[in-house]
Design an enzyme around this catalytic site. Structure first.
Site, PDB file in Angstrom:
ATOM      1  CG  ASP A  35     160.426 -51.970  35.166  1.00  0.00           C
ATOM      2  OD1 ASP A  35     160.636 -52.699  34.174  1.00  0.00           O
ATOM      3  OD2 ASP A  35     160.771 -50.779  35.198  1.00  0.00           O
ATOM      4  CB  SER A  64     157.187 -47.981  34.201  1.00  0.00           C
ATOM      5  OG  SER A  64     158.240 -48.744  34.732  1.00  0.00           O
ATOM      6  CG  ASP A  67     162.402 -49.277  31.571  1.00  0.00           C
ATOM      7  OD1 ASP A  67     161.955 -49.864  32.576  1.00  0.00           O
ATOM      8  OD2 ASP A  67     162.340 -48.032  31.438  1.00  0.00           O
ATOM      9  CG  ASP A  83     158.528 -50.108  31.021  1.00  0.00           C
ATOM     10  OD1 ASP A  83     158.978 -50.425  32.135  1.00  0.00           O
ATOM     11  OD2 ASP A  83     158.779 -49.017  30.482  1.00  0.00           O
TER      12      ASP A  83
END
Length: 456
Positions: free
Chosen positions: A245, A98, A249, A247
């Site tokens: 961000d 992340s 999520d 990734d």
């Protein structure tokens, strides 16, 4: 037996080389296979330079344990969630760190139904097996197969199920993928808008995936990571800005003036939207900042339900309550129809539709709520003795507090203001959130007083 320090409370994260490498990734794959005994699992990885090699080592470990592997390629964490529930397979693993520094990587693990595997739901068991590294010999006749698949179209189909494209009026949106995994998904959404004749123009910033992160690690929770999105909104006269961000999520929103909108107020906005379509539904929220969410949900005829902070707790509570939506102030948004998982793509699509349906800008939609319940935002303090500091604060305010709640850290409520104070699971840091009823000066005064108490 050497302990593996990359295993954290909710996922796997570690410094490359010593804490996490291809050998450890193979062992994690083998351990996941031996513990859960899945038939088929999906794998994906973010844009980090080491993600592909770690993913392939993980795949080999899984195959050696007799597990069939479906590799969806470069992806965001939620694409692994989607693949797991959409295909009905036994689990999934996303290789991602992340927003951690460049020299880190990690993994997020789920079982069937995209249910999280964290500390007390299997992660410690996987860790124990990976540390022991004492696996039965590989049976070549039972070795798992490896196959690359592409689910992007099915995933975009699912995303578009949350909105009615006919509701969209001309919109100009800035989208900053931060050179992370979001770029190709943004391209696919843009192509879908065009194919459906939706009058939506996307201005794409840092859209090319690049594991070198030439524009910095994407983490828009940090104020220093917001300038490029803000400036693009202002330059292009956009209706809204969206930033992700690494990734994706988490999704962060900026209004038509380029002002960053705290995730707390987006929770209220989405809760209200879901309750308009699903009267009386339950909405999950975290305890850090809650007055606005409770007020919005109650006024809309829904039931607010408080859960401990953290994706594993929120998802478990959502399942238990069959809640339609859950939101955390940290820009994590959870959806029942997304297997109770969090998505960074669904929220901005819903907000874009809301802007069109209400005929109001994002700034106009949240302005009254921000004035009604002004909040400090999360303030982190590094302390040598966090437990003593929290006790000091509690003793100081205990007499005047109208209510005390310990769902997560300590929340103390007074007539016109409240605060939540909690210690980090992973570092000597305490996290403070303060909000008031329509009084910015009171909120600021109490925030200063609390920070002074903490630092004594």
């Amino acid at each position: 037996m050497k302990s593996l320090t990359c295993f954290k409370a909710y996922d796997i994260r570690g410094k490359l080389g010593e804490e996490l490498n291809e050998d450890i990734a193979w062992r994690i794959g083998r351990a996941y296979g031996e513990f859960l005994k899945p038939k088929t699992i999906v794998l994906g990885g973010d844009v980090r330079l080491t993600s592909e090699a770690l993913k392939l080592a993980l795949a080999k470990g899984l195959q050696d344990a007799g597990v069939d592997v479906l590799d969806i390629g470069m992806s965001g964490t939620e694409e692994i969630y989607f693949a797991t529930f959409h295909l009905g397979v036994d689990g999934g693993i996303e290789v991602t760190a992340s927003h951690n520094p460049m020299d880190y990587n990690g993994m997020k693990l789920v079982r069937e139904g995209a249910r999280p595997i964290s500390g007390d739901t299997g992660l410690r068991d996987v860790q124990r097996l990976a540390e022991a590294n004492d696996f039965p010999p590989v049976d070549e006749t039972k070795r798992g197969r490896y196959q690359q698949i592409n689910l992007r179209d099915a995933y975009v189909d699912h995303l578009f199920g949350y909105i009615n494209v006919k509701n969209l009026t001309p919109l100009k949106l800035v989208i900053n993928s931060g050179n992370g995994a979001a770029g190709p998904v943004v391209d696919a959404i843009e192509a879908r808008f065009k194919a459906l004749g939706a009058p939506v123009e996307l201005i794409k910033v840092h859209n090319t995936p690049d594991g070198n992160f030439p524009n910095g690690i994407p983490n828009p929770l940090l104020p220093e990571c917001r300038d490029d999105t803000r400036n693009a909104v202002i330059k292009h006269g956009a209706d809204m800005g969206i930033a992700f961000d690494g990734d994706f999520d988490r999704c962060f929103l900026f209004d038509e003036k380029g002002q960053f909108i705290e995730g707390y107020y987006i929770v209220g906005l989405l809760a209200e939207a879901f309750l308009e379509k699903n009267p009386g539904a339950k909405i999950i929220h975290d305890p850090r900042l809650s007055w606005n969410t409770v007020d919005v949900v109650t006024a809309a005829g829904g039931t607010p339900v408080m859960s401990k902070t953290g994706h594993a707790f929120i998802k478990e509570r959502m399942r238990k309550e069959d809640a339609i939506y859950g939101g955390e102030m940290s820009a994590h948004h959870y959806f029942r129809d997304f297997a109770y998982c969090d998505s960074g793509m669904i929220p901005w699509l819903l907000v874009a539709e809301l802007v069109c349906l209400k005929g109001k800008t994002l700034g106009e939609m949240v302005r009254d709520r921000m004035a009604a319940f002004p909040a400090s935002g999360e303030i982190n303090s590094k302390l040598a003795q966090p437990v003593e500091a929290i006790n000091r604060v509690e003793q100081h305010f205990s007499r005047e507090a109208l209510a005390v709640d310990r769902t997560d850290g300590i929340s103390m409520t007074f007539a016109d203001w409240r605060f939540n104070l909690r210690s980090s699971n992973t570092e000597p840091v305490v996290r403070l959130n303060v909000e008031s009823r329509g009084d910015v000066k009171l909120m600021e005064k109490k925030t200063k007083a609390l920070l002074k108490l903490l630092s004594e």
